[in-house]
Design a protein around this motif. Sequence first.
Motif, short mmCIF file in Angstrom:
data_model
loop_
_atom_site.label_atom_id
_atom_site.label_comp_id
_atom_site.label_asym_id
_atom_site.label_seq_id
_atom_site.Cartn_x
_atom_site.Cartn_y
_atom_site.Cartn_z
N THR A 120 -0.50 8.93 8.82
CA THR A 120 -1.50 9.13 7.47
C THR A 120 -2.32 7.85 7.69
OG1 THR A 120 0.42 10.18 6.66
CG2 THR A 120 -1.30 9.41 5.19
N ILE A 121 -3.52 8.07 7.08
CA ILE A 121 -4.57 6.97 6.92
C ILE A 121 -4.96 6.81 5.41
CG2 ILE A 121 -5.69 7.27 9.06
CD1 ILE A 121 -7.72 8.45 6.12
N ILE A 156 -4.87 3.00 9.22
CA ILE A 156 -3.46 3.66 9.47
C ILE A 156 -2.06 3.27 8.86
CG2 ILE A 156 -1.74 4.63 11.17
CD1 ILE A 156 -4.22 4.53 13.22
N ILE A 157 -1.61 3.98 8.02
CA ILE A 157 -0.33 3.52 7.25
C ILE A 157 0.94 3.52 8.25
CG2 ILE A 157 1.22 3.99 5.36
CD1 ILE A 157 -1.62 3.35 4.52
N GLU A 158 1.21 2.16 8.60
CA GLU A 158 2.27 1.90 9.42
C GLU A 158 3.68 1.64 8.99
OE1 GLU A 158 0.25 -0.91 11.82
OE2 GLU A 158 -0.68 0.51 12.87
N GLU A 159 3.56 1.18 7.82
CA GLU A 159 4.87 0.84 7.11
C GLU A 159 4.82 1.08 5.47
OE1 GLU A 159 4.48 -3.95 6.07
OE2 GLU A 159 4.74 -3.49 8.19
N ALA A 160 5.89 1.36 5.14
CA ALA A 160 6.10 1.53 3.78
C ALA A 160 5.71 0.50 2.71
CB ALA A 160 7.37 2.47 3.26
N ASP A 161 5.43 0.87 1.43
CA ASP A 161 5.16 -0.43 0.68
C ASP A 161 6.39 -0.24 -0.45
OD1 ASP A 161 4.53 -2.16 -1.44
OD2 ASP A 161 2.27 -1.94 -0.87
N LYS A 162 7.13 -1.32 -0.59
CA LYS A 162 8.31 -1.20 -1.63
C LYS A 162 7.86 -1.08 -3.08
CE LYS A 162 11.02 -4.15 1.58
NZ LYS A 162 11.96 -5.56 1.81
#
Length: 300
Positions: free
Chosen positions: A147-148, A173-179
């Motif tokens: 996902t971008i 590019i989304i490489e890690e989730a945001d808390k």
Amino acid sequence: MILIFSDNNDRTTIEVIRWLASMNKNFILVNDDEFFEIHLREKRFFLQSQKNSFFLDDIKSVWHRRGGLYFNRLSYSNDSINIYMNETQHWLEDYVLKTLETKKHINKQSNSHVNKLLVLEYAQKAGLDVPEYFLADNTDEVLLNTTITKSITGNVILDSLSDNQDGIMYTTIIEEADKEGFFTSFFQEKIEKDFEIRTFYFEGECFSMAIFSQNDEQTKTDFRKYNNEKPNRNIRYKLPGEMEIKIHELMKMLDLNCGSLDFIKSGNLYYFLEVNPVGQFANVAHHCNYPLFKKIADYL
């Protein structure tokens, strides 16, 4: 008389003006730092700024490149009178702007900024393929690495007040989730591309350029991260006829007769990304030897 609205030192505008000058055509260039007052002279609308002045009915064609027609409003010390004055001046300004849009024109001030969400919906109605997209204020349902995210508006320029430097919001590019949660943002399916395509549309014609951005890690996700040491290869490209018909349908829906459109070529599919009515197209003209500046000058 030709009326041109643009930014200061816009290179595309300068190239078109060179053609107009070579053709001995009269034109007025209005930059985005000008403000006009409306007057009546000889029962005609007369517009005047510190740099330019013209009668409204002398304008025969208009190119809304960038910027626009902005106004200074007259005022008195009496607030009661000013309420009436403001309303009156609003309708005078509205008349001037709408009258200019009835002239022969290249785009309009009223729709120079398009809504990306509506554009994507219209693109699908026109039959164009669009990557899956959604809005979210967290990453709970975002698929990592596939996902971008990009700006929900057009190109976003970030001004830095501390060091006088600008920045651009690039596709990422989304490489890690945001808390934590965040402001509503735009997410889109990441498409594996063969190459990118920039198409300049003008009065029913498409002029396309293939951009081989995937060959460089720096430009792979967003070709605007230019590698000046090793520039992307750019070549003239011809879209399939059915694609150009769909582009024409989309531009009619948006009431635009000019604009820059971005696509991704992936296998046998062409994915539509966005359209920018005031986007740069000088690179398309120069790299592909398209006579775009002359075409615009001839039209005006």
